[in-house]
Structure formats: C-alpha cells, structure tokens
Enzyme design. Structure first.
Site, mmCIF file in Angstrom:
data_model
loop_
_atom_site.group_PDB
_atom_site.id
_atom_site.type_symbol
_atom_site.label_atom_id
_atom_site.label_comp_id
_atom_site.label_asym_id
_atom_site.label_seq_id
_atom_site.Cartn_x
_atom_site.Cartn_y
_atom_site.Cartn_z
ATOM 1 N N MET A 90 53.666 -13.962 1.872
ATOM 2 C CA MET A 90 54.473 -13.093 2.654
ATOM 3 C C MET A 90 53.776 -11.570 2.293
ATOM 4 S SD MET A 90 58.507 -12.227 3.354
ATOM 5 C CE MET A 90 58.920 -13.814 4.025
ATOM 6 N N TYR B 145 50.986 -20.199 -3.729
ATOM 7 C CA TYR B 145 51.988 -21.228 -3.463
ATOM 8 C C TYR B 145 51.172 -22.483 -3.328
ATOM 9 C CZ TYR B 145 55.749 -17.728 -2.850
ATOM 10 O OH TYR B 145 56.746 -16.737 -3.092
ATOM 11 N N LYS C 217 49.506 -1.758 26.039
ATOM 12 C CA LYS C 217 50.768 -2.663 25.799
ATOM 13 C C LYS C 217 50.854 -3.026 24.307
ATOM 14 C CE LYS C 217 48.583 -7.052 27.135
ATOM 15 N NZ LYS C 217 48.668 -8.148 27.770
#
Length: 394
Positions: A332, A284, A52
């Site tokens: 990100m 950041y 899975k």
C-alpha cells in the site's frame, strides 16, 4: 559513565514533496498544446484542452491556465464539479462539461456560463428548469451517440432531442452552442468503426442543421483522431492525453513521433537501504526471494499512491544510474528494489517514470508492466503525492 542529558539532534520538518513528488513541466505542456494546434491549424480547427480527472493527474487549474496561455480556445471536463472548480479559480474560458446525472448542479452551471453536454431528454428538461430558475438561457451542446454506446443520443432518438432543444431555444431557455460525438476506436488505425461513426455523425449533423440548429462548434476528434485523422477535425478537437505528452496508442507512434513531450515525472526518496542475506523473502507473500547476499532499497510509494499492484515484480525504476525492477509485491505504501552489489543511500531519488531524458522509464513502460494504458498510470497517481508545478510562468 556520564548521566548528563545530551541535546537532541534537530532537523528541519520534512516537506511533503521530499518523500515523493510528481513534477509537472508546464513548459512541456505549453509546447505540446502549440504542437497540437499546429497540426490542426490547416483545417481551421480550434483546440479544447481536456482537464478532467484533475488534468489526468497533473493538476487541473495550473494545466488549464498553461493550456490557455498556449492558445487553447476551450476547456473540457467530465463532471460538473470539475468545471465549477475551474470557474471558482477565476478561469472564464469557454468550458464544456459532459457527464451529468439527475440532481446535478445544473443551475450553478447555467449561472457560471458552462456549456452543458446533453445526451437525452431528461437532461434537457433539467437544463430548461435550471435556466428558468437562473433567469438566463443555458448553453447546451447536444451529444450524438454515433457508435461508442456510452453517453450520447442514438440516431433513432436524435430527431426528438433536436426538436425539443430547438423548441426550448425558441422559448428563450437555451442556446444550442454545439453538436458533438466521440470515437470508440480512433486509437486503432483502420478500424472499420471509424468510418462508420464519421458517416453517422455527418448524417446527424445534417439533420440537426436542416432542422434549424446553428452550432458554434461541431466536434468529434479525441487525441488519436487529432493526431491521425484530419478529416475528423471539424471546428474543434478535444485533446486529452496527447496534451500531457503521452501517445494515445503505441501503435500510432511514440510521443516524440508526434512532437510531444511527457509532462509528469514521478519520483520518491529512498527510505532505507540494508544489506540482506541470500534466501530472504521480500514483501507480502514472499513472491520474491533474494538469490544471494544483496542490497535492498525501500521506496516509499505504493498502490495507495497509484503505483499499480499489477506491476509487482515487473515495474521499472531508475535508481543509482540503472533501471531496476520492483522486487516482490507492491504494498500500500512502499515497494522494494534489489540493487545487487550496487549501493544507495537514504534520500537518493528513485524515479518511476518521466520523459526518459535521463534513462528513466516512461509511463508507457509502466503501462506495459501493469498490463494497462499510460492514461491510467498518470491519472491514478494519488493525492498523497504532491504535484510540483514547474515553469508556471513563461
């Protein structure tokens, strides 16, 4: 000064796996499957390879094929679309799929010979309808909720589900091919729920079999139970994370303690290196500020690729022969390493985790850094990271 145009430098187009890649060692996966089979062989249990979630991030089709080559008897998926994708790839091994919702592709699953996990009457009705439409009996495995409290049929509702399933079987709409359940705390040695669930499963099995069920397989053991609870093995064990060389719980032991080897190695090419002054805020929020003149290396992987943002300031990475810690926040698409006096070059390989053979961190190290489990670390590696499958042929 000459104004003659100068020829532009040419270069080969970048291959996707140059930036980052997850190398999947299928030889290690096969060895893990064989080790797990040896563990359950004395009791006669067979092994289901759970693939899975794209084989826990490792690539479902190549991993399914490798597991079957190593002697797995069954495959398991959560969603029906995972199961149907295996059939579309030409894999015809016994296959159980257990996480269904109303409107799911029941008829396609019946026609593909997929065993359908049934936990309640609505699903049983849907299966019978699909079997009528397909013109062939469905394969059904009834799931008992013995104390996990998720999917599965509770003990009070079990007699009705079993009775309706056996009636549908007598009418030729389905075959009850299996009875099964799932542990809540098998990864916590000595937890009182383990014995309670096992006892309840025995009771529910006894009821179903006295009512006339003749299941081909009875199964309850997940990876931790496979490794530590031989009394739970029944006819079949379902090995998920252990097959990929990850311990289901540090309390149970390391992968090496169980004769397993991690299958995935995640790395990326350094994108840039620069000499930075003292007092420079990094990433950041400036949660990291350089304490002195230093070298900063940029690694082009971020939380969009599955690098946990929760591991900001803590995630370990091997670069240049030493393990560094992520400097500042994981963004990100990228994060930064502070190399101090050490140097690196663009293109050098930064290894986030692997088996640990070369001193690199492991998925368990990242799990500790992020406050999670190693299951999540490998499963969350995103689709932007190509899987490079090694040793596809034995």
């Amino acid at each position: 000064m000459s104004t003659t145009p100068q020829p532009r430098a040419t270069c080969e187009p970048e291959r996707p796996e140059t930036r980052a890649r997850a190398e999947i060692d299928l030889a290690a996966l096969r060895a893990n499957v064989r080790a797990l089979r040896e563990r359950v062989a004395p009791g006669g249990a067979r092994l289901m390879a759970v693939v899975k979630a794209d084989a826990y991030g490792h690539g479902a089709v190549p991993c399914a094929r490798a597991a079957l080559e190593a002697g797995a008897s069954w495959l398991g998926t959560a969603t029906p679309f995972e199961a149907l994708a295996l059939r579309a790839a030409g894999i015809d091994a016994p296959l159980l799929c257990w996480l269904w919702t109303p409107g799911g592709p029941f008829r396609a699953a019946v026609e593909a010979g997929i065993d359908i996990g049934v936990s309640g009457l609505w699903a049983l009705d849907a299966v019978v309808e699909a079997a009528r439409a397909a013109g062939r009996p469905a394969r059904v495995q009834l799931k008992a909720d013995t104390g996990l409290g998720r999917n599965g049929c509770l003990a009070d509702d079990w007699p009705r589900l079993v009775g309706e399933a056996l009636k549908a079987q007598a009418d030729g709409h389905l075959r009850v091919t299996g009875l099964w359940s799932h542990f809540a705390c098998a990864d916590e040695p000595g937890h009182p729920s383990i014995g309670a669930q096992l006892s309840r499963f025995h009771d529910m099995l006894e009821y179903a079999e006295k009512a006339g069920a003749e299941p081909g397989v009875r199964h309850m053991a997940n990876s931790p139970a496979t490794l530590t609870l031989p009394e739970t093995h029944f006819d079949l064990v379902r090995t998920g994370v252990a097959m990929y060389g990850i311990s289901p719980s540090p309390e149970l032991g390391t992968p090496a303690d169980f004769g397993l080897r991690p299958v995935m190695r995640l790395s990326a090419a350094v994108a840039s290196v620069k000499q930075a002054p003292a007092g420079l805020g990094v990433s950041y929020g400036h949660h990291y500020v350089t304490g002195r003149e230093t070298h900063l290396a940029l690694v082009p992987l971020g939380y969009a690729d599955g690098v946990p943002r929760h591991a900001s300031g803590r995630g370990p990475v091997l670069l240049g022969g030493a393990v560094r810690t992520v400097a500042g926040r994981v963004a990100m698409d990228q994060f930064v390493l502070d190399l101090g006096d050490d140097k690196a070059e663009p293109g050098d390989r930064a290894v986030l985790f692997g088996p640990g053979d070369d001193g690199e961190p492991t998925a368990e190290d990242w799990a500790r850094a992020a406050g999670t489990i190693a299951y999540e670390i490998v499963t969350r590696v995103g689709s932007r990271v190509p899987r490079v499958h090694l040793h596809e042929r034995e």
